[in-house]
Design a protein around this motif. Structure first.
Motif, short mmCIF file in Angstrom:
data_model
loop_
_atom_site.label_atom_id
_atom_site.label_comp_id
_atom_site.label_asym_id
_atom_site.label_seq_id
_atom_site.Cartn_x
_atom_site.Cartn_y
_atom_site.Cartn_z
N GLN A 67 28.36 51.14 39.10
CA GLN A 67 28.61 51.05 40.53
C GLN A 67 27.35 50.63 41.29
N SER B 27 33.04 49.09 44.98
CA SER B 27 33.62 50.37 45.40
C SER B 27 34.10 51.16 44.18
N THR B 28 34.20 52.47 44.36
CA THR B 28 34.64 53.35 43.28
C THR B 28 36.04 52.97 42.80
N SER B 29 36.95 52.71 43.73
CA SER B 29 38.32 52.38 43.33
C SER B 29 38.40 51.03 42.61
N SER B 30 37.65 50.06 43.08
CA SER B 30 37.65 48.74 42.42
C SER B 30 37.06 48.84 41.02
#
Length: 64
Positions: free
Chosen positions: A35, A41-44
């Motif tokens: 990251q 982003s965390t979700s991506s």
């Protein structure tokens, strides 16, 4: 990004997967390291790691 690989892949397709593989070959193994290195982003990142682990088993937790 200043990386020429990132620039090129941004023009032709999904460049996150290639960048994740690049970082993995440079020794990055932890989620937070990916990251920070990628600025994603965390979700991506979670989504891309899920797809990448199916495409490249070396990224899956089970293979470590």
């Amino acid at each position: 990004m200043d990386c020429p690989i990132a620039f090129s892949l941004g023009r032709v397709g999904d460049w996150w997967s290639i960048l994740i593989l690049r970082d993995a070959t440079h020794g990055i193994t932890r989620f937070d390291q990916f990251q920070k290195s990628l600025g994603i982003s965390t979700s991506s990142l979670s989504r891309r790691l899920g797809v990448s682990s199916r495409q490249a088993p070396c990224l899956s937790r089970a293979s470590r």
